[in-house]
Motif scaffolding. Structure first.
Motif, short mmCIF file in Angstrom:
data_model
loop_
_atom_site.label_atom_id
_atom_site.label_comp_id
_atom_site.label_asym_id
_atom_site.label_seq_id
_atom_site.Cartn_x
_atom_site.Cartn_y
_atom_site.Cartn_z
N VAL A 60 0.83 -1.20 0.00
CA VAL A 60 0.00 0.00 0.00
C VAL A 60 0.87 1.25 0.00
O VAL A 60 0.62 2.21 -0.74
N ALA A 61 1.91 1.25 0.84
CA ALA A 61 2.80 2.42 0.91
C ALA A 61 3.52 2.64 -0.41
O ALA A 61 3.78 3.79 -0.80
N THR A 62 3.85 1.56 -1.12
CA THR A 62 4.53 1.68 -2.40
C THR A 62 3.60 2.27 -3.46
O THR A 62 3.99 3.18 -4.21
N VAL A 63 2.37 1.78 -3.51
CA VAL A 63 1.39 2.34 -4.44
C VAL A 63 1.10 3.80 -4.08
O VAL A 63 0.75 4.62 -4.94
N GLY A 64 1.28 4.13 -2.80
CA GLY A 64 1.09 5.50 -2.36
C GLY A 64 2.00 6.49 -3.08
O GLY A 64 1.68 7.68 -3.17
N LYS A 65 3.13 5.99 -3.60
CA LYS A 65 4.01 6.85 -4.39
C LYS A 65 3.31 7.31 -5.66
O LYS A 65 3.43 8.47 -6.06
N LEU A 66 2.54 6.42 -6.29
CA LEU A 66 1.77 6.78 -7.47
C LEU A 66 0.68 7.79 -7.11
O LEU A 66 0.42 8.74 -7.86
N VAL A 67 0.04 7.54 -5.96
CA VAL A 67 -0.99 8.46 -5.48
C VAL A 67 -0.40 9.85 -5.29
O VAL A 67 -1.01 10.87 -5.66
N ASN A 68 0.79 9.90 -4.71
CA ASN A 68 1.42 11.20 -4.46
C ASN A 68 1.78 11.92 -5.75
O ASN A 68 1.66 13.14 -5.85
N TRP A 69 2.23 11.17 -6.76
CA TRP A 69 2.54 11.79 -8.06
C TRP A 69 1.30 12.46 -8.65
O TRP A 69 1.38 13.52 -9.26
N ILE A 70 0.13 11.82 -8.47
CA ILE A 70 -1.10 12.41 -8.98
C ILE A 70 -1.45 13.67 -8.19
O ILE A 70 -1.89 14.68 -8.76
N TYR A 71 -1.25 13.60 -6.87
CA TYR A 71 -1.47 14.80 -6.05
C TYR A 71 -0.59 15.95 -6.53
O TYR A 71 -1.03 17.10 -6.63
N CYS A 72 0.69 15.64 -6.80
CA CYS A 72 1.66 16.67 -7.18
C CYS A 72 1.59 17.04 -8.65
O CYS A 72 2.32 17.94 -9.08
N LYS A 73 0.76 16.30 -9.41
CA LYS A 73 0.69 16.51 -10.86
C LYS A 73 2.08 16.44 -11.50
O LYS A 73 2.52 17.34 -12.22
N TRP A 92 -8.92 15.37 -7.04
CA TRP A 92 -8.33 14.05 -6.79
C TRP A 92 -8.55 13.59 -5.35
O TRP A 92 -8.75 12.41 -5.08
N HIS A 93 -8.53 14.51 -4.41
CA HIS A 93 -8.64 14.15 -3.00
C HIS A 93 -9.94 13.41 -2.70
O HIS A 93 -9.97 12.49 -1.89
N ASN A 94 -11.03 13.81 -3.36
CA ASN A 94 -12.34 13.21 -3.10
C ASN A 94 -12.87 12.41 -4.30
O ASN A 94 -14.05 12.09 -4.36
N TYR A 95 -11.98 12.10 -5.21
CA TYR A 95 -12.37 11.41 -6.44
C TYR A 95 -12.77 9.95 -6.17
O TYR A 95 -12.18 9.26 -5.34
N SER A 96 -13.80 9.48 -6.87
CA SER A 96 -14.23 8.07 -6.82
C SER A 96 -14.22 7.52 -8.25
O SER A 96 -14.73 8.18 -9.16
N PRO A 97 -13.66 6.35 -8.47
CA PRO A 97 -13.55 5.81 -9.83
C PRO A 97 -14.89 5.32 -10.35
O PRO A 97 -15.73 4.83 -9.59
N PRO A 98 -15.11 5.40 -11.65
CA PRO A 98 -16.34 4.84 -12.24
C PRO A 98 -16.35 3.32 -12.08
O PRO A 98 -15.30 2.68 -11.92
N LYS A 116 -5.48 9.54 2.35
CA LYS A 116 -5.97 10.90 2.15
C LYS A 116 -5.90 11.76 3.41
O LYS A 116 -5.73 12.98 3.34
N ASN A 117 -6.01 11.14 4.60
CA ASN A 117 -5.95 11.92 5.83
C ASN A 117 -4.55 12.48 6.11
O ASN A 117 -4.39 13.34 6.98
N GLY A 118 -3.58 11.99 5.37
CA GLY A 118 -2.23 12.51 5.52
C GLY A 118 -1.95 13.70 4.62
O GLY A 118 -0.85 14.28 4.66
N TYR A 119 -2.94 14.08 3.81
CA TYR A 119 -2.77 15.19 2.86
C TYR A 119 -3.62 16.39 3.26
O TYR A 119 -4.74 16.25 3.75
N THR A 120 -3.06 17.56 3.04
CA THR A 120 -3.78 18.82 3.17
C THR A 120 -3.45 19.68 1.96
O THR A 120 -2.28 20.00 1.72
N ASP A 121 -4.48 20.04 1.19
CA ASP A 121 -4.26 20.83 -0.02
C ASP A 121 -3.22 20.20 -0.94
O ASP A 121 -2.29 20.84 -1.42
#
Length: 218
Positions: A60-73, A92-98, A116-121
């Protein structure tokens, strides 16, 4: 010709490499520490464990790197593609996939929800250096109390074998005869060294006349 790397391997070769190396490592550690519950083995050493990473949490933490890249664009082609096809003008913060999204994309979104709770803006607020896999793993792993005895067990002056033996002793994980006799592995529980008292952890380390005499001779 240079050394073999994964870039030279076809997908079938990579699967064979995973089965031959990574699974073998997991099996090795699983067989090395069966005397203590796995939940304790995977705790940090300062909390009484062996510091073995939990594979599911680390994933999960490793996939979190991909999540962070999307946050950072981040300036990667696949992120631009994701924004154009999936996220579009949504946050992205509140996005739900189709419902018809791919399995991979849905799981990336599940990891996003866990973090998501570890992110602010769109900023990972738990570290000034931003998101890291180790930081994500530590955040996902519940903290426990640091134990005083771990400083004595794990230090640069101890022989690793002695550290491991002491660690097993602290967790009552040693296969002494008083434990083995309950499983029918031996006929009696008498100490194999002195043959005077039941073989328990406390006996071996404190009251056995044989080990006490050997210690004095050394």
């Amino acid at each position: 010709m240079g050394g073999l790397t994964t870039t030279w391997l076809i997908n079938a070769g990579r699967v064979a490499l995973i089965n031959a190396v990574l699974n073998t490592l997991q099996n090795y550690w699983a067989q090395m520490v069966p005397l203590v519950a796995w939940d304790k083995d995977t705790l940090p050493k300062k909390e009484g464990g062996l510091g073995i990473k939990k594979a599911d949490v680390w994933n999960v933490a490793t996939v979190g790197k991909l999540v962070n890249w999307i946050y950072c664009k981040a300036g990667r082609l696949w992120i631009k593609r994701i924004n154009d096809v999936y996220i579009k003008n949504q946050e992205w913060h509140n996005y739900s996939p189709p419902t018809d999204s791919t399995w991979v994309w849905k799981n990336i979104c599940k990891v996003k929800d866990k973090l998501k709770n570890g992110y602010t803006d769109s900023i990972w607020t738990l570290s000034p250096k931003g998101y890291s896999i180790k930081g994500g793993y530590d955040w996902l792993s519940p903290a426990h109390v640091n134990l005083d005895w771990t400083v004595i067990v794990w230090n640069n002056w101890n022989i690793p074998k002695h550290s491991m033996t002491t660690w097993l002793r602290m967790h009552e994980g040693m296969n002494v005869k008083s434990k083995l006799v309950r499983f029918g592995c031996c006929a009696d529980d008498l100490c194999v060294l002195c043959q005077l008292q039941p073989e328990t952890v406390e006996h071996l380390f404190t009251t056995c006349v044989y080990t006490g005499r050997t210690h004095l001779e050394v």
